[in-house]
Design a protein around this motif. Structure first.
Motif, PDB file in Angstrom:
ATOM      1  N   ASN A  26      57.017  84.172  75.066  1.00 54.28           N
ATOM      2  CA  ASN A  26      56.089  85.304  75.032  1.00 54.28           C
ATOM      3  C   ASN A  26      56.645  86.470  74.222  1.00 54.28           C
ATOM      4  OD1 ASN A  26      53.554  86.358  75.708  1.00 54.28           O
ATOM      5  ND2 ASN A  26      54.389  87.517  77.431  1.00 54.28           N
ATOM      6  N   ASN A  72      52.022  95.191  72.032  1.00 52.55           N
ATOM      7  CA  ASN A  72      51.485  93.915  71.556  1.00 52.55           C
ATOM      8  C   ASN A  72      51.389  93.865  70.040  1.00 52.55           C
ATOM      9  OD1 ASN A  72      50.591  92.278  74.002  1.00 52.55           O
ATOM     10  ND2 ASN A  72      49.621  94.258  74.439  1.00 52.55           N
ATOM     11  N   LYS A  85      52.688  95.882  76.003  1.00 51.29           N
ATOM     12  CA  LYS A  85      52.976  94.493  76.378  1.00 51.29           C
ATOM     13  C   LYS A  85      53.986  94.448  77.536  1.00 51.29           C
ATOM     14  CE  LYS A  85      54.486  90.179  74.088  1.00 51.29           C
ATOM     15  NZ  LYS A  85      53.169  89.512  73.986  1.00 51.29           N
ATOM     16  N   LYS A  86      55.010  95.323  77.451  1.00 55.57           N
ATOM     17  CA  LYS A  86      56.060  95.328  78.480  1.00 55.57           C
ATOM     18  C   LYS A  86      56.762  96.669  78.517  1.00 55.57           C
ATOM     19  CE  LYS A  86      58.331  92.764  81.513  1.00 55.57           C
ATOM     20  NZ  LYS A  86      57.635  92.078  82.628  1.00 55.57           N
ATOM     21  N   ARG A  87      57.068  97.119  79.719  1.00 56.50           N
ATOM     22  CA  ARG A  87      57.947  98.275  79.921  1.00 56.50           C
ATOM     23  C   ARG A  87      59.255  97.767  80.513  1.00 56.50           C
ATOM     24  NH1 ARG A  87      54.929 103.361  80.411  1.00 56.50           N
ATOM     25  NH2 ARG A  87      56.894 104.213  81.171  1.00 56.50           N
ATOM     26  N   VAL A  88      60.356  98.251  79.974  1.00 55.00           N
ATOM     27  CA  VAL A  88      61.665  97.818  80.461  1.00 55.00           C
ATOM     28  C   VAL A  88      62.484  99.051  80.812  1.00 55.00           C
ATOM     29  CG1 VAL A  88      63.698  96.416  80.018  1.00 55.00           C
ATOM     30  CG2 VAL A  88      61.527  95.842  78.896  1.00 55.00           C
ATOM     31  N   HIS A 117      57.684  99.093  69.038  1.00 50.24           N
ATOM     32  CA  HIS A 117      58.264  99.520  70.302  1.00 50.24           C
ATOM     33  C   HIS A 117      58.651 100.991  70.217  1.00 50.24           C
ATOM     34  CE1 HIS A 117      61.526  97.969  67.745  1.00 50.24           C
ATOM     35  NE2 HIS A 117      62.312  98.870  68.330  1.00 50.24           N
TER      36      HIS A 117
END
Length: 210
Positions: A4, A160, A171-174, A190
């Motif tokens: 992914n 994304n 799409k993602k938080r880290v 990003h």
């Protein structure tokens, strides 16, 4: 290669190695006989660019991008088999970490194109996110290996989108956590949130051609 487009691994390296990196970058220990040198930048994402948000921090470059003659300047693409140029003695500190990235992704090899660290402080606390960006522009296939030196707030936001857009979808938080490694497709835009609650946000960011 990366499920992914994003891979998140906690305790990517053992605690002893984690502590060594943290202590060296935060000034508690020296590497060899050299203190770790930080350089001021007026914006940690886009210093000098017209869309700079002027969010200052400290930076250290381990590996600089290939020289201009090693790139196609019409689109930024790096010519095949060209490597970044090691300009810091402290790059050696991260070689075992990078070797583990290569093994984790089951790659035959990876080209180090660029390597940097950033140190940020809670001096911009308006809650907005830095400008979305990619680290290397052009057609090269590469990954980002982002390592968190210490626990902090100031999430990394991965979008994304793989092209510059007027709007971006998350799409993602880290969240930064000591020992956490995030590996993702380098063409994913990003950005980072600024630390607000933590005194220090510190990351190591390498771009590897694959």
């Amino acid at each position: 290669m990366i499920h992914n487009d994003i891979m998140i691994i906690d305790d990517f390296i053992d605690l002893k190695y984690q502590e060594k990196i943290k202590n060296i970058l935060l000034g508690e220990e020296i590497f060899g006989d050299i203190d770790f040198p930080w350089i001021y930048v007026e914006d940690v994402t886009s210093a000098g660019d017209k869309d700079s948000k002027h969010r200052p921090g400290l930076s250290h470059v381990y590996v600089d991008l290939p020289y201009e003659e090693e790139r196609d300047l019409t689109n930024g693409t790096i010519k095949p088999n060209k490597l970044g140029h090691i300009i810091s003695y402290h790059h050696e500190l991260f070689v075992p970490l990078l070797e583990k990235v290569v093994r984790k992704l089951e790659l035959n090899q990876a080209k180090v194109l660029q390597g940097r660290s950033f140190l940020q402080f809670p001096i911009n606390t308006d809650g907005t996110i830095d400008a979305p960006h990619i680290d290397i522009y052009g057609d090269n296939k590469f990954i980002v290996a982002l390592y968190y030196v210490c626990d902090s707030d100031g999430d990394t936001i991965i979008y994304n989108e793989k092209v510059k857009s007027k709007t971006y979808t998350i799409k993602k938080r880290v969240t930064p956590k000591q020992g956490r490694m995030v590996i993702f497709d380098g063409h994913l835009y990003h950005a980072a949130e600024q630390p607000i609650e933590s005194n220090t946000r510190c990351i190591v960011n390498y771009n590897l051609g694959v």
